[in-house]
Design an enzyme around this catalytic site. Structure first.
Site, PDB file in Angstrom:
ATOM      1  N   HIS A   1      21.825  23.141  10.987  1.00  0.00           N
ATOM      2  CA  HIS A   1      22.401  24.094  10.019  1.00  0.00           C
ATOM      3  C   HIS A   1      21.827  23.862   8.610  1.00  0.00           C
ATOM      4  O   HIS A   1      22.552  23.935   7.623  1.00  0.00           O
ATOM      5  CB  HIS A   1      23.934  24.054  10.041  1.00  0.00           C
TER       6      HIS A   1
ATOM      7  N   HIS B   1      30.967  19.977   4.396  1.00  0.00           N
ATOM      8  CA  HIS B   1      30.216  19.019   3.570  1.00  0.00           C
ATOM      9  C   HIS B   1      30.909  18.859   2.228  1.00  0.00           C
ATOM     10  O   HIS B   1      30.341  19.151   1.176  1.00  0.00           O
ATOM     11  CB  HIS B   1      28.778  19.495   3.383  1.00  0.00           C
TER      12      HIS B   1
ATOM     13  N   HIS C   1      17.692  13.357  10.828  1.00  0.00           N
ATOM     14  CA  HIS C   1      17.384  13.431   9.399  1.00  0.00           C
ATOM     15  C   HIS C   1      18.218  12.415   8.637  1.00  0.00           C
ATOM     16  O   HIS C   1      19.313  12.043   9.064  1.00  0.00           O
ATOM     17  CB  HIS C   1      17.564  14.837   8.824  1.00  0.00           C
TER      18      HIS C   1
ATOM     19  N   GLU D   1      25.362  13.936  12.866  1.00  0.00           N
ATOM     20  CA  GLU D   1      25.987  15.252  13.090  1.00  0.00           C
ATOM     21  C   GLU D   1      25.864  15.707  14.541  1.00  0.00           C
ATOM     22  O   GLU D   1      26.596  16.593  14.981  1.00  0.00           O
ATOM     23  CB  GLU D   1      25.341  16.301  12.179  1.00  0.00           C
TER      24      GLU D   1
HETATM   25 FE   LIG Z   1      25.154  19.101   7.713  1.00  0.00          FE
END
Ligand SMILES: [Fe+2]
Length: 282
Positions: free
Chosen positions: A12, A59, A193, A240
């Site tokens: 996302h 977030h 990431h 995530e």
């Molecule tokens: Fe995220």
């Protein structure tokens, strides 16, 4: 009866949403990223889901360190796009499905899977970017969405197994809803990431591709994956991917992979995307 007809997972990355909003998807940098979603855009136009149960993480847009639900379910009529510091994305308000959301909450909680019920919630890029990747720029989302917000921001996070089990609870809940609805389950986030620290910029293609393989070939191995392995192999934000396991758990014992896409880079992450359908019964 309602049924979960398919599962979808995708990164996302906020910059992908900005590329849609600023009409930059045809630029050289973004063209190969958006090409990886063309199959799915055609597929979902045919599949026509009524409702998406969408597992994502907030977030620090709606929630903050003041309130950290491990799993929250959005039961509101609608969910406005959140202001993430630069104003809200220019995307439509997301329509909810309160009746099914309350049914899932009741079923899961009485199934001893306690959820936080949220009746007012703004939704950030974790939820709206995946919608943009599948439906593009639009005046109105063509589907209702039940947001499932998962804490992957503040330790302690839910385990891989707990996320997978939550997916199984969602599957039982949907299967016991007495209206005829075509429901999809989505999980968003990842893939590898890391945004901060000495390993910022980490990408691990081998791990990501193995994770994609195991969603179909060996999901039981994924549900045993400890946080430390995810952090070590996929980076601090790669964790995530536990939300992909909610999606996988909701699809039942075996699945067929319909589409897969993997690309590096988009912004500073690896982009992954997969579409799965339950094998056998629907
Ligand atoms: Fe995220």
């Amino acid at each position: 009866m309602a049924r979960i007809s398919a599962g979808l997972a995708t990164s996302h990355v906020p910059a992908m949403g900005a590329a849609v909003d600023l009409d930059r998807t045809a630029e050289d940098y973004w063209r190969p990223v958006f090409a990886g979603y063309e199959w799915t855009r055609a597929w979902i136009a045919e599949a026509k889901p009524d409702v998406i149960v969408l597992a994502y993480n907030d977030h620090a847009s709606n929630f903050s360190l003041d309130l950290i639900p491990t799993f929250a379910i959005g039961c509101a009529e609608e969910f406005p796009p959140a202001d993430e510091g630069f104003g809200a994305r220019p995307v439509p308000t997301v329509p909810g499905h309160p009746d099914l959301a309350w049914h899932i909450a009741q079923s899961a909680i009485l199934d001893e899977f306690d959820l936080t019920i949220v009746n007012r919630m703004d939704v950030d890029h974790g939820l709206t970017v995946p919608l943009s990747m599948m439906f593009g720029r639009t005046e109105r989302w063509p589907v209702r969405v039940i947001p499932i917000a998962v804490n992957v921001i503040q330790y302690p996070l839910p385990t891989s197994n707990r996320c997978f089990s939550f997916g199984e609870a969602i599957r039982r809940a949907v299967a016991s809803y007495d209206k005829d609805l075509n429901v999809q389950i989505w999980g968003t986030g990842g893939m590898s990431h890391q945004l901060h620290g000495a390993r910022a910029g980490l990408i691990n293609r081998e791990f990501d591709e193995g994770f994609l393989d195991r969603l179909t070939s060996d999901p039981s191995a994924l549900r045993k994956m400890p946080h430390l392995e995810l952090l070590r192999e996929a980076g601090t934000e790669g964790i995530e991917m536990v939300m992909w396991l909610i999606m996988r758990g909701a699809l039942g014992p075996s699945v067929v992979e319909r589409h897969r896409f993997y690309h590096v880079p988009a912004s500073n992450t690896a982009v992954g995307h997969i579409v799965l359908e339950p094998a056998g019964e629907l």
